[in-house]
Design a protein around this motif. Structure first.
Motif, PDB file in Angstrom:
ATOM      1  N   LEU A   1      -2.704  -5.919  -1.278  1.00 27.06           N
ATOM      2  CA  LEU A   1      -2.512  -5.217  -2.547  1.00 27.06           C
ATOM      3  C   LEU A   1      -3.770  -4.464  -2.972  1.00 27.06           C
ATOM      4  CD1 LEU A   1      -0.399  -7.789  -4.575  1.00 27.06           C
ATOM      5  CD2 LEU A   1       0.350  -5.610  -3.602  1.00 27.06           C
ATOM      6  N   ALA A   2      -4.934  -5.008  -2.670  1.00 26.81           N
ATOM      7  CA  ALA A   2      -6.180  -4.301  -2.981  1.00 26.81           C
ATOM      8  C   ALA A   2      -6.294  -3.029  -2.148  1.00 26.81           C
ATOM      9  CB  ALA A   2      -7.381  -5.208  -2.725  1.00 26.81           C
ATOM     10  N   ALA A   3      -5.888  -3.090  -0.888  1.00 22.70           N
ATOM     11  CA  ALA A   3      -5.902  -1.895  -0.045  1.00 22.70           C
ATOM     12  C   ALA A   3      -4.921  -0.855  -0.571  1.00 22.70           C
ATOM     13  CB  ALA A   3      -5.563  -2.260   1.401  1.00 22.70           C
ATOM     14  N   LEU A   4      -3.735  -1.292  -0.967  1.00 24.48           N
ATOM     15  CA  LEU A   4      -2.745  -0.379  -1.519  1.00 24.48           C
ATOM     16  C   LEU A   4      -3.237   0.231  -2.830  1.00 24.48           C
ATOM     17  CD1 LEU A   4       0.113   0.819  -1.396  1.00 24.48           C
ATOM     18  CD2 LEU A   4       0.880  -1.178  -2.678  1.00 24.48           C
ATOM     19  N   ALA A   5      -3.834  -0.584  -3.681  1.00 29.21           N
ATOM     20  CA  ALA A   5      -4.345  -0.092  -4.958  1.00 29.21           C
ATOM     21  C   ALA A   5      -5.459   0.934  -4.742  1.00 29.21           C
ATOM     22  CB  ALA A   5      -4.859  -1.253  -5.805  1.00 29.21           C
ATOM     23  N   ALA A   6      -6.332   0.684  -3.777  1.00 27.50           N
ATOM     24  CA  ALA A   6      -7.396   1.646  -3.490  1.00 27.50           C
ATOM     25  C   ALA A   6      -6.819   2.965  -2.996  1.00 27.50           C
ATOM     26  CB  ALA A   6      -8.364   1.060  -2.454  1.00 27.50           C
TER      27      ALA A   6
ATOM     28  N   ILE B   1     -10.233   0.464   2.969  1.00 28.14           N
ATOM     29  CA  ILE B   1      -8.825   0.107   3.179  1.00 28.14           C
ATOM     30  C   ILE B   1      -8.657  -0.630   4.501  1.00 28.14           C
ATOM     31  CG2 ILE B   1      -6.525   1.070   3.577  1.00 28.14           C
ATOM     32  CD1 ILE B   1      -7.255   3.259   1.545  1.00 28.14           C
ATOM     33  N   LEU B   2      -9.300  -0.140   5.552  1.00 25.22           N
ATOM     34  CA  LEU B   2      -9.196  -0.803   6.862  1.00 25.22           C
ATOM     35  C   LEU B   2      -9.804  -2.199   6.832  1.00 25.22           C
ATOM     36  CD1 LEU B   2      -9.952   2.156   9.285  1.00 25.22           C
ATOM     37  CD2 LEU B   2      -7.749   1.071   8.811  1.00 25.22           C
ATOM     38  N   ILE B   3     -10.907  -2.361   6.129  1.00 30.06           N
ATOM     39  CA  ILE B   3     -11.536  -3.682   6.021  1.00 30.06           C
ATOM     40  C   ILE B   3     -10.618  -4.645   5.265  1.00 30.06           C
ATOM     41  CG2 ILE B   3     -13.416  -4.940   4.888  1.00 30.06           C
ATOM     42  CD1 ILE B   3     -15.222  -2.551   5.628  1.00 30.06           C
ATOM     43  N   LEU B   4     -10.020  -4.189   4.172  1.00 32.02           N
ATOM     44  CA  LEU B   4      -9.139  -5.056   3.393  1.00 32.02           C
ATOM     45  C   LEU B   4      -7.898  -5.456   4.185  1.00 32.02           C
ATOM     46  CD1 LEU B   4      -9.405  -3.316  -0.080  1.00 32.02           C
ATOM     47  CD2 LEU B   4     -10.261  -5.582   0.526  1.00 32.02           C
ATOM     48  N   ILE B   5      -7.322  -4.508   4.906  1.00 30.60           N
ATOM     49  CA  ILE B   5      -6.165  -4.835   5.745  1.00 30.60           C
ATOM     50  C   ILE B   5      -6.579  -5.805   6.852  1.00 30.60           C
ATOM     51  CG2 ILE B   5      -4.512  -3.883   7.397  1.00 30.60           C
ATOM     52  CD1 ILE B   5      -4.408  -1.382   5.600  1.00 30.60           C
TER      53      ILE B   5
END
Length: 58
Positions: free
Chosen positions: A16-21, A39-43
């Motif tokens: 969700l943090a990646a999506l929000a970013a 985004i890649l790091i969060l995923i």
């Protein structure tokens, strides 16, 4: 408390943090190349949480 599956919840926070970013940077019209590493790091962290805590078959 043992019946709650915490691993998917922690992974969902990263996803969700990646999506929000992605949504935030798209909404403000910024270049996604700036936020792509984040985004890649969060995923990757979300996937790592799921892989690390998967049930082990015996």
């Amino acid at each position: 408390m043992h019946t709650v599956f915490w691993t998917p919840r922690f992974a969902a926070v990263f996803f969700l943090a990646a999506l929000a970013a992605a949504v935030l940077f798209t909404a403000i019209g910024a270049n996604l190349a700036i936020v792509a590493p984040l985004i890649l790091i969060l995923i990757g962290l979300g996937v790592a949480v799921l892989i690390r805590n998967r049930p082990v078959r015996s």
